[in-house]
Design an enzyme around this catalytic site. Structure first.
Site, mmCIF file in Angstrom:
data_model
loop_
_atom_site.group_PDB
_atom_site.id
_atom_site.type_symbol
_atom_site.label_atom_id
_atom_site.label_comp_id
_atom_site.label_asym_id
_atom_site.label_seq_id
_atom_site.Cartn_x
_atom_site.Cartn_y
_atom_site.Cartn_z
ATOM 1 N N CYS A 77 -19.603 -20.769 6.983
ATOM 2 C CA CYS A 77 -19.499 -21.779 8.202
ATOM 3 C C CYS A 77 -18.254 -22.550 8.052
ATOM 4 O O CYS A 77 -17.677 -23.080 9.001
ATOM 5 C CB CYS A 77 -20.632 -22.894 8.057
ATOM 6 S SG CYS A 77 -20.744 -24.052 6.549
ATOM 7 N N CYS A 102 -27.549 -18.916 15.213
ATOM 8 C CA CYS A 102 -26.761 -18.170 14.286
ATOM 9 C C CYS A 102 -27.577 -17.610 12.985
ATOM 10 O O CYS A 102 -27.011 -17.197 12.251
ATOM 11 C CB CYS A 102 -25.949 -18.805 14.007
ATOM 12 S SG CYS A 102 -24.588 -19.618 15.254
ATOM 13 N N CYS A 156 -28.278 -22.627 11.220
ATOM 14 C CA CYS A 156 -28.705 -23.057 12.681
ATOM 15 C C CYS A 156 -29.569 -21.903 13.386
ATOM 16 O O CYS A 156 -29.180 -20.838 13.149
ATOM 17 C CB CYS A 156 -27.394 -23.530 13.515
ATOM 18 S SG CYS A 156 -26.357 -24.796 12.994
HETATM 19 S S1 SF4 Z 1 -21.772 -21.801 15.282
HETATM 20 FE FE1 SF4 Z 1 -21.883 -22.894 13.454
HETATM 21 S S2 SF4 Z 1 -22.435 -25.238 13.849
HETATM 22 FE FE2 SF4 Z 1 -22.528 -23.719 15.681
HETATM 23 S S3 SF4 Z 1 -24.761 -23.404 15.942
HETATM 24 FE FE3 SF4 Z 1 -23.771 -21.531 14.903
HETATM 25 S S4 SF4 Z 1 -23.899 -21.993 12.606
HETATM 26 FE FE4 SF4 Z 1 -24.546 -24.001 13.732
#
Ligand code: SF4
Length: 241
Positions: free
Chosen positions: A225, A202, A199
């Site tokens: 994750c 992150c 993502c």
């Molecule tokens: S916390 Fe997990 S789902 Fe949320 S934006 Fe970051 S990687 Fe993506």
């Protein structure tokens, strides 16, 4: 699922543990789990390797893609590029449940305060929905990617399903050579230094080039994750033997 997944993983390792890559993939798709297996793909930096293999074995194999709605636009473009390039017939995109996001992440910034909760509603839950009709799934994880993956087996059991890791023993060099040999299109963010792509909020360019996943959740101790953890959210060492 009616099978004893732990015993099945042990049996499969006994009979197929000497294979890896395309050979293992082919046996699982055609012989062991016909119509009961899918590939889960992030369409990230190295995902095209398995998609390339699947396209040679069975381009109709279901491919599950979780769109967290936090991905780079380049990843969505790359997904469409690879679908065309490999003539994939059944790529299924799953999204977070609207009820979950509006209740737990109404401002779309949960990742700032609680990455585990954010991953849970945006990745873990959609994947659980997507996997309901399958007994087994294929992942692109490799041992070299992270300290938590160094003893990852080729075949394992998790939460009543079989997980196949055909690239577990592959190195970064194997991956690069395969991209080159088969002229596979690369993720557009690679040229900007990203080596592991998840993502947008992150993912950063890794500081340690020998540790591609050091660019993921780089401000936290988080390394996974959650989709590769057990239902209790922890690694289950017995599943890794
Ligand atoms: S916390 Fe997990 S789902 Fe949320 S934006 Fe970051 S990687 Fe993506």
């Amino acid at each position: 699922m009616s099978i004893n997944s732990y015993q099945t993983a042990q049996d499969l390792l006994e009979h197929h543990g000497n294979k890896s890559g395309e050979e293992l993939l082919s046996a699982m798709i055609k012989e062991v789990f016909p119509d009961r297996i899918c590939l889960v793909s992030s369409f990230g930096a190295e995902a095209a390797i398995l998609l390339h293999m699947v396209s040679r074995i069975d381009p109709s194999l279901p491919v599950i893609f979780i769109d967290t709605q936090k991905l780079f636009p380049e990843t969505l473009e790359y997904r469409d590029t690879l679908i065309k390039h490999f003539s994939l017939k059944d790529v299924r995109t799953y999204y977070p449940d609207y009820v979950d996001t509006s209740r737990s992440d109404p401002n779309s910034n949960l990742w700032k305060s609680n990455t585990n909760a954010c991953c849970y509603i945006r990745k873990v839950q959609p994947l659980a929905r997507a996997l309901k009709s399958f007994d087994a799934w294929i992942t692109g994880r490799k041992r070299y990617q992270a300290g938590t993956r160094t003893d990852m087996p080729l075949i394992e059991a998790l939460d009543g399903r079989i997980k196949i890791n055909p690239l577990a023993t592959w190195t970064r060099r194997n991956i690069q050579e395969t991209f080159k040999k088969h002229k596979i299109p690369e993720h557009p963010l690679l040229e900007h230094g990203y080596l592991s792509i998840g993502c947008m909020p992150c993912t950063s360019v890794p500081k340690d080039l020998n540790n591609p996943r050091s660019g993921r959740w780089s401000e936290e101790g988080k390394t996974e994750c959650g989709i590769h953890l057990g239902e209790d959210g922890h690694f289950q060492p017995n599943n890794h033997k």
